[in-house]
Design an enzyme around this catalytic site. Structure first.
Site, PDB file in Angstrom:
ATOM      1  N   SER A 133       0.841  -1.195   0.000  1.00 12.72           N
ATOM      2  CA  SER A 133       0.000   0.000   0.000  1.00 12.72           C
ATOM      3  C   SER A 133       0.873   1.241   0.000  1.00 12.72           C
ATOM      4  O   SER A 133       1.996   1.241   0.527  1.00 12.72           O
ATOM      5  CB  SER A 133      -0.841  -0.022   1.273  1.00 12.72           C
ATOM      6  OG  SER A 133      -1.394   1.240   1.524  1.00 12.72           O
ATOM      7  N   TYR A 157      -1.756  -0.839  11.072  1.00  9.24           N
ATOM      8  CA  TYR A 157      -2.026  -1.376   9.726  1.00  9.24           C
ATOM      9  C   TYR A 157      -0.820  -1.148   8.815  1.00  9.24           C
ATOM     10  O   TYR A 157      -0.322  -2.074   8.165  1.00  9.24           O
ATOM     11  CB  TYR A 157      -3.277  -0.717   9.127  1.00  9.24           C
ATOM     12  CG  TYR A 157      -3.410  -0.957   7.639  1.00  9.24           C
ATOM     13  CD1 TYR A 157      -3.735  -2.225   7.148  1.00  9.24           C
ATOM     14  CD2 TYR A 157      -3.189   0.067   6.717  1.00  9.24           C
ATOM     15  CE1 TYR A 157      -3.836  -2.451   5.772  1.00  9.24           C
ATOM     16  CE2 TYR A 157      -3.290  -0.153   5.347  1.00  9.24           C
ATOM     17  CZ  TYR A 157      -3.612  -1.414   4.881  1.00  9.24           C
ATOM     18  OH  TYR A 157      -3.700  -1.630   3.524  1.00  9.24           O
ATOM     19  N   LYS A 161       2.012  -3.760   6.739  1.00  9.15           N
ATOM     20  CA  LYS A 161       2.433  -3.717   5.327  1.00  9.15           C
ATOM     21  C   LYS A 161       3.958  -3.555   5.234  1.00  9.15           C
ATOM     22  O   LYS A 161       4.619  -4.211   4.439  1.00  9.15           O
ATOM     23  CB  LYS A 161       1.730  -2.587   4.584  1.00  9.15           C
ATOM     24  CG  LYS A 161       0.238  -2.801   4.398  1.00  9.15           C
ATOM     25  CD  LYS A 161      -0.071  -4.014   3.539  1.00  9.15           C
ATOM     26  CE  LYS A 161      -1.553  -4.294   3.414  1.00  9.15           C
ATOM     27  NZ  LYS A 161      -1.873  -5.611   2.867  1.00  9.15           N
TER      28      LYS A 161
HETATM   29  P1  NAD Z   1     -11.254  -6.513   1.279  1.00  5.75           P
HETATM   30  O1  NAD Z   1     -11.466  -6.494   2.744  1.00  5.75           O
HETATM   31  O2  NAD Z   1     -12.411  -6.204   0.397  1.00  5.75           O
HETATM   32  O3  NAD Z   1     -10.661  -7.919   0.832  1.00  5.75           O
HETATM   33  C1  NAD Z   1      -9.827  -8.700   1.667  1.00  5.75           C
HETATM   34  C2  NAD Z   1     -10.385 -10.112   1.681  1.00  5.75           C
HETATM   35  O4  NAD Z   1      -9.547 -10.935   2.495  1.00  5.75           O
HETATM   36  C3  NAD Z   1     -11.792 -10.196   2.270  1.00  5.75           C
HETATM   37  O5  NAD Z   1     -12.623 -10.910   1.377  1.00  5.75           O
HETATM   38  C4  NAD Z   1     -11.605 -10.937   3.600  1.00  5.75           C
HETATM   39  O6  NAD Z   1     -12.746 -11.716   3.933  1.00  5.75           O
HETATM   40  C5  NAD Z   1     -10.376 -11.772   3.307  1.00  5.75           C
HETATM   41  N1  NAD Z   1      -9.575 -12.123   4.491  1.00  5.75           N
HETATM   42  C6  NAD Z   1      -9.140 -11.290   5.477  1.00  5.75           C
HETATM   43  N2  NAD Z   1      -8.419 -11.965   6.374  1.00  5.75           N
HETATM   44  C7  NAD Z   1      -8.368 -13.264   5.947  1.00  5.75           C
HETATM   45  C8  NAD Z   1      -7.773 -14.445   6.442  1.00  5.75           C
HETATM   46  N3  NAD Z   1      -7.070 -14.456   7.569  1.00  5.75           N
HETATM   47  N4  NAD Z   1      -7.942 -15.597   5.760  1.00  5.75           N
HETATM   48  C9  NAD Z   1      -8.653 -15.617   4.612  1.00  5.75           C
HETATM   49  N5  NAD Z   1      -9.247 -14.537   4.088  1.00  5.75           N
HETATM   50  C10 NAD Z   1      -9.105 -13.377   4.750  1.00  5.75           C
HETATM   51  O7  NAD Z   1     -10.036  -5.522   0.957  1.00  5.75           O
HETATM   52  P2  NAD Z   1      -9.479  -4.984  -0.425  1.00  5.75           P
HETATM   53  O8  NAD Z   1      -9.787  -3.548  -0.506  1.00  5.75           O
HETATM   54  O9  NAD Z   1      -9.873  -5.878  -1.531  1.00  5.75           O
HETATM   55  O10 NAD Z   1      -7.915  -5.092  -0.140  1.00  5.75           O
HETATM   56  C11 NAD Z   1      -7.155  -6.203  -0.539  1.00  5.75           C
HETATM   57  C12 NAD Z   1      -5.723  -6.014  -0.080  1.00  5.75           C
HETATM   58  O11 NAD Z   1      -5.220  -4.798  -0.627  1.00  5.75           O
HETATM   59  C13 NAD Z   1      -5.540  -5.921   1.418  1.00  5.75           C
HETATM   60  O12 NAD Z   1      -4.354  -6.610   1.776  1.00  5.75           O
HETATM   61  C14 NAD Z   1      -5.379  -4.435   1.664  1.00  5.75           C
HETATM   62  O13 NAD Z   1      -4.623  -4.161   2.817  1.00  5.75           O
HETATM   63  C15 NAD Z   1      -4.663  -4.003   0.407  1.00  5.75           C
HETATM   64  N6  NAD Z   1      -4.872  -2.583   0.089  1.00  5.75           N
HETATM   65  C16 NAD Z   1      -6.144  -2.096  -0.045  1.00  5.75           C
HETATM   66  C17 NAD Z   1      -6.355  -0.740  -0.293  1.00  5.75           C
HETATM   67  C18 NAD Z   1      -7.742  -0.177  -0.399  1.00  5.75           C
HETATM   68  O14 NAD Z   1      -7.905   1.033  -0.239  1.00  5.75           O
HETATM   69  N7  NAD Z   1      -8.765  -0.970  -0.688  1.00  5.75           N
HETATM   70  C19 NAD Z   1      -5.253   0.111  -0.441  1.00  5.75           C
HETATM   71  C20 NAD Z   1      -3.967  -0.415  -0.323  1.00  5.75           C
HETATM   72  C21 NAD Z   1      -3.795  -1.764  -0.053  1.00  5.75           C
HETATM   73  N1  UFG Z   2     -12.037  11.806   3.493  1.00 11.71           N
HETATM   74  C1  UFG Z   2     -13.040  12.711   3.810  1.00 11.71           C
HETATM   75  N2  UFG Z   2     -14.194  12.197   4.308  1.00 11.71           N
HETATM   76  C2  UFG Z   2     -14.420  10.861   4.495  1.00 11.71           C
HETATM   77  C3  UFG Z   2     -13.380   9.967   4.165  1.00 11.71           C
HETATM   78  C4  UFG Z   2     -12.192  10.479   3.674  1.00 11.71           C
HETATM   79  O1  UFG Z   2     -12.888  13.915   3.664  1.00 11.71           O
HETATM   80  O2  UFG Z   2     -15.496  10.474   4.976  1.00 11.71           O
HETATM   81  C5  UFG Z   2     -10.772  12.346   2.936  1.00 11.71           C
HETATM   82  C6  UFG Z   2      -9.568  11.983   3.788  1.00 11.71           C
HETATM   83  O3  UFG Z   2      -9.397  12.911   4.823  1.00 11.71           O
HETATM   84  C7  UFG Z   2      -8.462  12.002   2.740  1.00 11.71           C
HETATM   85  C8  UFG Z   2      -9.163  11.551   1.439  1.00 11.71           C
HETATM   86  O4  UFG Z   2     -10.545  11.773   1.676  1.00 11.71           O
HETATM   87  O5  UFG Z   2      -8.003  13.298   2.564  1.00 11.71           O
HETATM   88  C9  UFG Z   2      -8.937  10.086   1.114  1.00 11.71           C
HETATM   89  O6  UFG Z   2      -9.254   9.304   2.265  1.00 11.71           O
HETATM   90  P1  UFG Z   2      -9.410   7.715   2.238  1.00 11.71           P
HETATM   91  O7  UFG Z   2      -9.744   7.282   3.620  1.00 11.71           O
HETATM   92  O8  UFG Z   2     -10.341   7.319   1.146  1.00 11.71           O
HETATM   93  O9  UFG Z   2      -7.972   7.221   1.775  1.00 11.71           O
HETATM   94  P2  UFG Z   2      -6.549   7.443   2.455  1.00 11.71           P
HETATM   95  O10 UFG Z   2      -5.676   8.068   1.418  1.00 11.71           O
HETATM   96  O11 UFG Z   2      -6.634   8.107   3.754  1.00 11.71           O
HETATM   97  O12 UFG Z   2      -6.077   5.955   2.753  1.00 11.71           O
HETATM   98  C10 UFG Z   2      -6.362   4.829   1.906  1.00 11.71           C
HETATM   99  C11 UFG Z   2      -6.443   3.600   2.774  1.00 11.71           C
HETATM  100  C12 UFG Z   2      -5.118   3.329   3.394  1.00 11.71           C
HETATM  101  C13 UFG Z   2      -4.095   3.193   2.330  1.00 11.71           C
HETATM  102  C14 UFG Z   2      -4.073   4.428   1.471  1.00 11.71           C
HETATM  103  C15 UFG Z   2      -3.139   4.268   0.329  1.00 11.71           C
HETATM  104  O13 UFG Z   2      -7.410   3.762   3.776  1.00 11.71           O
HETATM  105  O14 UFG Z   2      -5.152   2.128   4.085  1.00 11.71           O
HETATM  106  O15 UFG Z   2      -5.382   4.682   0.951  1.00 11.71           O
HETATM  107  O16 UFG Z   2      -3.424   3.114  -0.384  1.00 11.71           O
HETATM  108  F1  UFG Z   2      -2.897   3.042   2.866  1.00 11.71           F
END
Ligand code: NAD
Ligand code: UFG
Length: 350
Positions: A133, A157, A161
């Protein structure tokens, strides 16, 4: 490119990014097994993936209910099937929750992943694409974020990572036959263009776009805009939003790179667009796509938020041959298609 015989294990494949990636993998001809404990997802997402790809390709998809923390679940899976590579999405991802319950995050993300490496090594499956991430850049002093920046963690979190990136580098260094790609996602949003699959967070969304979406369909009254005094064009914070289908394709590019490159080692790549958009720009784009007014309330900054974060995309372009195709207009268009046809996500209205 023929991927006919290749079988990919996708952990967390029922989740947001996983489900979209599984669609693209199947379309590219891979066989796919998913392991997911459905902690943050529902089996309906997998059913929708099957609907989307059709009956022929669905035959190449298998779902296993299982938890990466449970070694027996992994043993059963790996003893029954041979995998050519693993794409590892499974994990917990809510920053605030990780501050309140750090042990939950260390257990799930660290223990789960270490178990996965153990079983992969045992069955000699040594190709891994890992979900990292942009959180590993913390509050970057310089932008765009370049892969060789020094990494920091600002919360539990982020620490998982960061540790998991270090663990990957250590494993690969000690056992050079591993091929590992760490993908640092920026802000994944949008949905499959069909509107059949999309993000369906449990409870009140933490992230901007799912929140806006729920305001648009009337589930939430207004959007709290966290911070309007940042030194940016309109005072709100800037992020690099990336369409989840672009992200899915980034995984295919990474996988192909792993298969093609003997000595790739352990490499990190940003998956972003290289373009920054402010909170208010995202609100305006969603209003345009949906035709709905999104009422906003200006609130103080959210603790720990960075001012401006966006990716350098050069390395992924050059080495993976991958570049994001979509802009925020398409992200909002496709997210609205998902939201308007599934206002309560995968469930019917409670
Ligand atoms: P998500 O929660 O939709 O998907 C994660 C999936 O993993 C879920 O279906 C959950 O049920 C499953 N899971 C969690 N723990 C588990 C375990 N111990 N065993 C088996 N299954 C398990 O999240 P996502 O947004 O699809 O994110 C996927 C990955 O990408 C994550 O590792 C997250 O940290 C990373 N990531 C997400 C974002 C974002 O903003 N969505 C940004 C950066 C990184
Ligand atoms: N924001 C609002 N109102 C809300 C939610 C968010 O104003 O209700 C703003 C936040 O303050 C920020 C921007 O929208 O300025 C984006 O916020 P997000 O929570 O959507 O995303 P972030 O960039 O804070 O973080 C996300 C994930 C992190 C990840 C990061 C980079 O939550 O886990 O993207 O991948 F690390």
């Amino acid at each position: 490119m023929g991927s006919e015989e290749q079988t990919i294990l996708v952990t967390g494949g029922a989740g947001f990014i996983g489900s979209h990636t599984v669609v693209q993998l199947l379309k590219e001809g891979f066989r796919v097994h998913i392991i997911d404990n459905l902690d943050n997802s529902v089996i309906e997402a997998v059913e929708r993936v099957k609907e989307l790809v059709g009956p022929q390709l669905s035959k190449k998809l298998r779902f296993h209910l299982g938890d990466l923390r449970n070694k027996d679940d992994l043993e059963k899976l790996f003893s029954q099937s041979r995998f050519d590579a693993v794409i590892h999405f499974a994990g917990l991802k809510a920053v605030g929750e990780s501050v309140a319950y750090p042990r939950r995050y260390f257990d799930n993300n660290l223990v789960g992943t270490i178990n996965l490496y153990e079983i992969m090594a045992k069955y000699n499956c040594k190709k891994m694409v890992f979900s990292s991430s942009a959180t590993v850049y913390g509050q970057p002093e310089k932008i765009p974020c370049v892969e060789d920046f020094q990494l920091v963690a600002l919360n539990p979190y982020g620490r998982t990572k960061l540790f998991l990136e270090e663990i990957a580098r250590d494993i690969q260094k000690a056992e050079p036959d591993w091929r590992i790609i760490l993908l640092r996602y920026f802000n994944p949003v949008g949905a499959h263009e069909s509107g059949k699959i999309g993000e369906d967070p449990k409870g009140i969304p933490n992230n901007l776009m799912p929140y806006i979406q729920q305001v648009a369909v009337g589930r939430l009254p207004e959007l709290n805009v966290y911070g309007h005094d940042y030194p940016t064009k309109d005072g709100t914070a800037i992020r690099d939003y990336i369409h989840v289908m672009d992200l899915a394709d980034g995984h295919i590019a990474a996988l192909r790179k792993l298969f093609m490159t003997d000595n790739i080692g352990c490499k990190a790549y940003n998956l972003g667009t290289g373009q920054g958009s402010s909170v208010l720009e995202m609100v305006a784009a969603f209003e345009k796509a949906s035709g709905k007014k999104i009422p906003i309330k200006l609130c103080p900054r959210r603790p720990g938020d960075a001012t401006v974060v966006y990716a350098s995309t050069e390395k992924a372009e050059k080495e993976l041959g991958w570049k994001a195709k979509y802009g925020i207009e398409e992200m909002c268009r496709d997210q609205w298609k998902w939201a308007s046809t599934n206002p309560w996500g995968y469930q019917s209205k409670p």
